[in-house]
Design a protein around this motif. Structure first.
Motif, PDB file in Angstrom:
ATOM      1  N   VAL A  35      -0.326  -1.381  10.206  1.00 10.20           N
ATOM      2  CA  VAL A  35      -1.420  -1.932   9.421  1.00 10.20           C
ATOM      3  C   VAL A  35      -0.961  -1.978   7.970  1.00 10.20           C
ATOM      4  CG1 VAL A  35      -3.763  -1.483   8.617  1.00 10.20           C
ATOM      5  CG2 VAL A  35      -3.174  -1.063  10.989  1.00 10.20           C
ATOM      6  N   THR A  36      -1.266  -3.049   7.286  1.00  8.29           N
ATOM      7  CA  THR A  36      -0.896  -3.158   5.874  1.00  8.29           C
ATOM      8  C   THR A  36      -1.982  -2.572   4.989  1.00  8.29           C
ATOM      9  OG1 THR A  36      -1.907  -5.332   5.580  1.00  8.29           O
ATOM     10  CG2 THR A  36       0.396  -5.295   6.331  1.00  8.29           C
ATOM     11  N   SER A  37      -1.584  -2.219   3.784  1.00 11.98           N
ATOM     12  CA  SER A  37      -2.557  -1.717   2.818  1.00 11.98           C
ATOM     13  C   SER A  37      -3.574  -2.808   2.470  1.00 11.98           C
ATOM     14  CB  SER A  37      -1.856  -1.196   1.566  1.00 11.98           C
ATOM     15  OG  SER A  37      -0.971  -2.147   1.042  1.00 11.98           O
ATOM     16  N   ARG A  69      -4.002   1.715  -1.136  1.00  8.12           N
ATOM     17  CA  ARG A  69      -2.676   2.320  -1.013  1.00  8.12           C
ATOM     18  C   ARG A  69      -2.711   3.791  -1.409  1.00  8.12           C
ATOM     19  NH1 ARG A  69       1.039  -0.407  -4.608  1.00  8.12           N
ATOM     20  NH2 ARG A  69      -0.001  -2.244  -3.805  1.00  8.12           N
ATOM     21  N   ARG A  70      -3.461   4.115  -2.454  1.00  7.29           N
ATOM     22  CA  ARG A  70      -3.591   5.523  -2.863  1.00  7.29           C
ATOM     23  C   ARG A  70      -4.266   6.348  -1.771  1.00  7.29           C
ATOM     24  NH1 ARG A  70      -5.426   4.038  -8.919  1.00  7.29           N
ATOM     25  NH2 ARG A  70      -3.346   3.877  -9.831  1.00  7.29           N
ATOM     26  N   THR A  71      -5.300   5.792  -1.162  1.00  4.11           N
ATOM     27  CA  THR A  71      -5.992   6.473  -0.066  1.00  4.11           C
ATOM     28  C   THR A  71      -5.045   6.677   1.110  1.00  4.11           C
ATOM     29  OG1 THR A  71      -8.109   5.512  -0.747  1.00  4.11           O
ATOM     30  CG2 THR A  71      -7.964   6.334   1.523  1.00  4.11           C
ATOM     31  N   LEU A  72      -4.294   5.647   1.469  1.00  5.29           N
ATOM     32  CA  LEU A  72      -3.348   5.739   2.581  1.00  5.29           C
ATOM     33  C   LEU A  72      -2.220   6.716   2.261  1.00  5.29           C
ATOM     34  CD1 LEU A  72      -3.298   1.949   3.416  1.00  5.29           C
ATOM     35  CD2 LEU A  72      -4.170   3.757   4.910  1.00  5.29           C
ATOM     36  N   ASN A  73      -1.792   6.761   1.026  1.00  5.31           N
ATOM     37  CA  ASN A  73      -0.746   7.714   0.639  1.00  5.31           C
ATOM     38  C   ASN A  73      -1.234   9.153   0.759  1.00  5.31           C
ATOM     39  OD1 ASN A  73       1.172   5.745   0.171  1.00  5.31           O
ATOM     40  ND2 ASN A  73       0.769   5.617  -2.021  1.00  5.31           N
ATOM     41  N   ARG A  74      -2.509   9.411   0.418  1.00  5.08           N
ATOM     42  CA  ARG A  74      -3.066  10.760   0.593  1.00  5.08           C
ATOM     43  C   ARG A  74      -3.071  11.147   2.066  1.00  5.08           C
ATOM     44  NH1 ARG A  74      -6.750   8.997  -3.301  1.00  5.08           N
ATOM     45  NH2 ARG A  74      -8.379   8.685  -1.744  1.00  5.08           N
ATOM     46  N   PHE A 106       3.455  -2.599   2.045  1.00  5.58           N
ATOM     47  CA  PHE A 106       3.290  -1.227   2.496  1.00  5.58           C
ATOM     48  C   PHE A 106       2.625  -1.263   3.868  1.00  5.58           C
ATOM     49  CE2 PHE A 106       3.498  -1.204  -2.041  1.00  5.58           C
ATOM     50  CZ  PHE A 106       4.268  -0.096  -2.330  1.00  5.58           C
ATOM     51  N   ILE A 107       3.233  -0.617   4.855  1.00  8.69           N
ATOM     52  CA  ILE A 107       2.692  -0.595   6.203  1.00  8.69           C
ATOM     53  C   ILE A 107       2.492   0.841   6.654  1.00  8.69           C
ATOM     54  CG2 ILE A 107       3.588  -2.863   6.873  1.00  8.69           C
ATOM     55  CD1 ILE A 107       5.852  -1.426   8.330  1.00  8.69           C
ATOM     56  N   TYR A 108       1.508   1.054   7.514  1.00  2.11           N
ATOM     57  CA  TYR A 108       1.133   2.389   7.962  1.00  2.11           C
ATOM     58  C   TYR A 108       0.831   2.392   9.448  1.00  2.11           C
ATOM     59  CZ  TYR A 108       0.517   3.038   2.987  1.00  2.11           C
ATOM     60  OH  TYR A 108       0.735   3.098   1.634  1.00  2.11           O
ATOM     61  N   ALA A 109       1.038   3.538  10.080  1.00  6.69           N
ATOM     62  CA  ALA A 109       0.689   3.750  11.485  1.00  6.69           C
ATOM     63  C   ALA A 109       0.187   5.177  11.634  1.00  6.69           C
ATOM     64  CB  ALA A 109       1.886   3.499  12.392  1.00  6.69           C
ATOM     65  N   ASP A 148      -9.701  -2.893  -4.085  1.00  5.31           N
ATOM     66  CA  ASP A 148      -8.417  -3.540  -4.335  1.00  5.31           C
ATOM     67  C   ASP A 148      -7.312  -2.816  -3.560  1.00  5.31           C
ATOM     68  OD1 ASP A 148      -7.263  -1.392  -5.968  1.00  5.31           O
ATOM     69  OD2 ASP A 148      -8.612  -2.076  -7.553  1.00  5.31           O
ATOM     70  N   GLU A 149      -6.168  -3.479  -3.434  1.00  8.73           N
ATOM     71  CA  GLU A 149      -5.076  -2.934  -2.624  1.00  8.73           C
ATOM     72  C   GLU A 149      -4.504  -1.644  -3.199  1.00  8.73           C
ATOM     73  OE1 GLU A 149      -0.964  -4.314  -0.408  1.00  8.73           O
ATOM     74  OE2 GLU A 149      -1.951  -5.702  -1.773  1.00  8.73           O
ATOM     75  N   LEU A 150      -4.505  -1.504  -4.516  1.00  9.59           N
ATOM     76  CA  LEU A 150      -3.978  -0.291  -5.135  1.00  9.59           C
ATOM     77  C   LEU A 150      -4.789   0.938  -4.712  1.00  9.59           C
ATOM     78  CD1 LEU A 150      -1.964   1.093  -7.001  1.00  9.59           C
ATOM     79  CD2 LEU A 150      -3.492   0.541  -8.914  1.00  9.59           C
TER      80      LEU A 150
END
Length: 88
Positions: A41-43, A58-63, A83-86, A53-55
């Motif tokens: 999933v992308t940010s 991205r901060r939430t996903l990084n946490r 930025f992709i996440y799983a 917004d995407e920033l």
């Protein structure tokens, strides 16, 4: 039936101490990446779900990545960074 983020949340996710944007983001990523095929999933996708917004997404996903709940990767594409996440 139209899906919303509340339909994706599970009580065991709340037991991990997640709430607010972190809970919603985790529910979106978990729901989209579970199953036999590896999906990411992308940010940007998560920012659409969160309505931010995407920033911020991205901060939430990084946490969530720092907590060990997601695997995060930065991919450099011709058009820029992605930025992709799983879910773990």
């Amino acid at each position: 039936m139209r899906f919303n983020a509340d339909m994706l949340k599970r009580s065991w996710m709340e037991a991990k101490g997640l709430e607010g944007d972190e809970l919603t983001a985790y529910a979106v990523v978990f729901s989209a990446t579970r199953g036999p095929k590896l999906k990411t999933v992308t940010s940007q996708y998560v920012s659409d779900w969160l309505g931010c917004d995407e920033l911020k997404a991205r901060r939430t996903l990084n946490r969530l990545t720092e907590k060990g709940l997601l695997n995060g990767l930065r991919v450099v594409e011709y058009s820029g960074r992605k930025f992709i996440y799983a879910a773990v």
